[in-house]
Design an enzyme around this catalytic site. Sequence first.
Site, mmCIF file in Angstrom:
data_model
loop_
_atom_site.group_PDB
_atom_site.id
_atom_site.type_symbol
_atom_site.label_atom_id
_atom_site.label_comp_id
_atom_site.label_asym_id
_atom_site.label_seq_id
_atom_site.Cartn_x
_atom_site.Cartn_y
_atom_site.Cartn_z
ATOM 1 N N ALA A 579 0.816 -1.370 0.135
ATOM 2 C CA ALA A 579 -0.126 0.081 -0.020
ATOM 3 C C ALA A 579 0.819 1.152 -0.014
ATOM 4 O O ALA A 579 0.567 2.341 -0.813
ATOM 5 C CB ALA A 579 -0.951 -0.003 1.348
ATOM 6 N N TYR A 580 1.796 1.219 0.812
ATOM 7 C CA TYR A 580 2.915 2.222 0.990
ATOM 8 C C TYR A 580 3.730 2.527 -0.507
ATOM 9 O O TYR A 580 3.708 3.706 -0.903
ATOM 10 C CB TYR A 580 3.967 1.833 2.011
ATOM 11 N N SER A 581 4.076 1.657 -0.936
ATOM 12 C CA SER A 581 4.962 1.468 -2.289
ATOM 13 C C SER A 581 4.280 1.960 -3.502
ATOM 14 O O SER A 581 4.454 2.916 -4.141
ATOM 15 C CB SER A 581 5.750 0.190 -2.725
ATOM 16 N N SER A 583 0.903 3.796 -3.425
ATOM 17 C CA SER A 583 0.616 5.016 -3.235
ATOM 18 C C SER A 583 1.546 6.016 -3.344
ATOM 19 O O SER A 583 1.583 7.106 -3.799
ATOM 20 C CB SER A 583 -0.190 5.250 -1.727
ATOM 21 N N LYS A 584 2.745 5.610 -2.990
ATOM 22 C CA LYS A 584 3.976 6.597 -3.252
ATOM 23 C C LYS A 584 4.303 6.775 -4.619
ATOM 24 O O LYS A 584 4.813 7.680 -4.969
ATOM 25 C CB LYS A 584 5.369 6.111 -2.286
#
Length: 690
Positions: A579-581, A583-584
């Site tokens: 989710a982090y990777s 969305s970034k």
Amino acid sequence: MDSRWSEPQAQGLSGLEELVYLSRLIGADTGLVVWGGGNTSIKTTQPDFRGRDTRTLLIKSSGSDLKTATPQDFVALRLDDIEPLFDLDSMPDEDMVAYLEHCALHPHARRPSIETLLHSFIPASVVVHSHADAAIALTNTPASDHILKDVYGDAIATAPYIRPGFTLSKLVGTLVRERPHIKGVVLSNHGLFTWGDTAKQAYDNHIALVSDSEEYASRQSAGKRIFGAVKTHALDTETRHRVASAIAPALRGAVSRQQFTLLRYDDSPSVLQLVSSQIGREVSAVGPATPDHIIQTKRLPLWLENERPEDVERLLAKLPAAVDEYAEEYRRWHGEHTSAAGSIDTAILDPYPRVVLVPGLGMWTTGTNARAALVTGDIYRHSIDVIRAAQGIHRYASLSSRDAFEAEYWPLELYKLSLAPHGGELIGRVALVTGAAAGIGRAIALRLASEGAHVVVTDLDSEGVQAVASLIVEGYGMDRGLGLAMDVTNQRDVIEAFRRTVMTYGGLDILVSNAGIAPTGSMHEMSLGLWQKAFDVNTTGHFLVAQEAVKIMRQQGIGGNLVFVGTKNVPAPGGDFGAYSASKAAEVQLARVLAIENGGHGIRCNIINPDAIFQGSGLWSEEVREQRAQAHNVTVDQLEDFYRQRNLLKQRVLAEDVAEAALYLASDRSAKTTGAMLPVDGGVREAFPR
Ligand code: ZN
């Protein structure tokens, strides 16, 4: 004007201490002096470097402020060296400055006030000089001789307008010697001198004379509608502020073509009364209240005519040409006076206005920092007081255009400007940093501030943003930091924060979009809620702030910088960090599109990819640490070292390292770079941008 003298407080003070006390009393009355105006002195005896008693003049140093006077603000000069100058017939300014340098009792002394000779030539122990609004109002009228006689009879002497220096000093010294019974000297278009055997006597005389002029002015203006009928009604507060925030960026852009400036908005009642009045335009075009104001306000304000103040489009359409016309007229005025016979050729100062008056809306003042814009605003409000009082008595008049020019371009006044801190490559710039209460955002906010930027510190953490903003103000000066609680995922919050930025500083030059979260978990288990939250903050949050920033920057038309804080995970994603990777990665793609869409407006957008910044970071929660430790097969304690060992330089990467990269991308040093990605990760091979 009431006396502020307190016998219990003054008791036991003498010499320098008493002078400091007296100075602060004068400085406390803004009707007497504002921001560095006026000066005080005492003649006393002090030991020289060999302990010999020496007749000494203690006088305020040039550029220091009476309101906050301290003993260090006064210079000790040998009277036996100064007094013989009274017998000369003339003395050029440069000779006077050089001579006074030799009179200092102590080496490396500050430069004494430009009115030092005048203080020395008055044969009294204590001398007080102010730019009292009430006294200036009497002289800034065409019939001032008659009016001064009416008010003071024979109690004072008057001097015509002469720029401070030897000639004025000798004239006043002569007047006082010839008429020892007088209580003061009024200097036309300039101010008031009083004196006494004691500080109290000099102060009491000052207050008494100012009170006389105040009473006269109020008697004369009783029943008069001083500024005439209302021409343009002031908008109601809400509409006024809405229109002001819609206008400010374009105005800031127009006045910042030569140097970046900040705007300060002022819609106080006295300003609104002037700009709304029938004769506001006419009286504001007469000239400054005193030459002392010119270095801050320039000779004339820009009057932005505006029949329908609520009509934003119309005002925006006429604004650039009006500002250009002002600058053109200023250049013409400078050229006319520098080419006149006997003029010294002096380089033109920034030709753009320092004071902008808009009917129905109020006033903006400008400066290369927020303090300077505030000082100019305070000074202009006092000009309005003088204009009002003079109009009430008779009719407001000012210096000749020539005298005004010589005051603005007088090297001894320009010297005061040179005392202002120069500070940094981001001077005059406004930056907004998100997620700035801690970690990377905080380090960036502090670094940008250290280079002269005014920084709006935003974060969800409202106490945190105040703490960082206070640090900036303590370190770099008044109004340099502004803390605003803001949720980047809430459009209303974001719009309000950018509106406050515009109302406080006039616009925006740098956005550092940094706020982010780092949810962990493998894709097959991740909840929709957490996935969406990652995109809300890490993608939509950047979209919302960038959208507002770009709108302001385009209105300004002077370029701008967006710096997006990405992550090493964009080029090199890790497991359980989906989710982090993702969305970034969307954030970074957004940044590139912003670079494409806004390059034509001189707005750059670049990306920093940090990795493993632990220090003070909100991103590295206990949970994330544990999760990442597990993913890399190490213990939580080993995690920082693991990341350090993983990079090519074997370095621990700090928030300050990222801040350095942000400064570079936000500054003109990277003027030819946009859409770029700069890793700050100690060197991670799989994350090389390609
Ligand atoms: Zn003065």
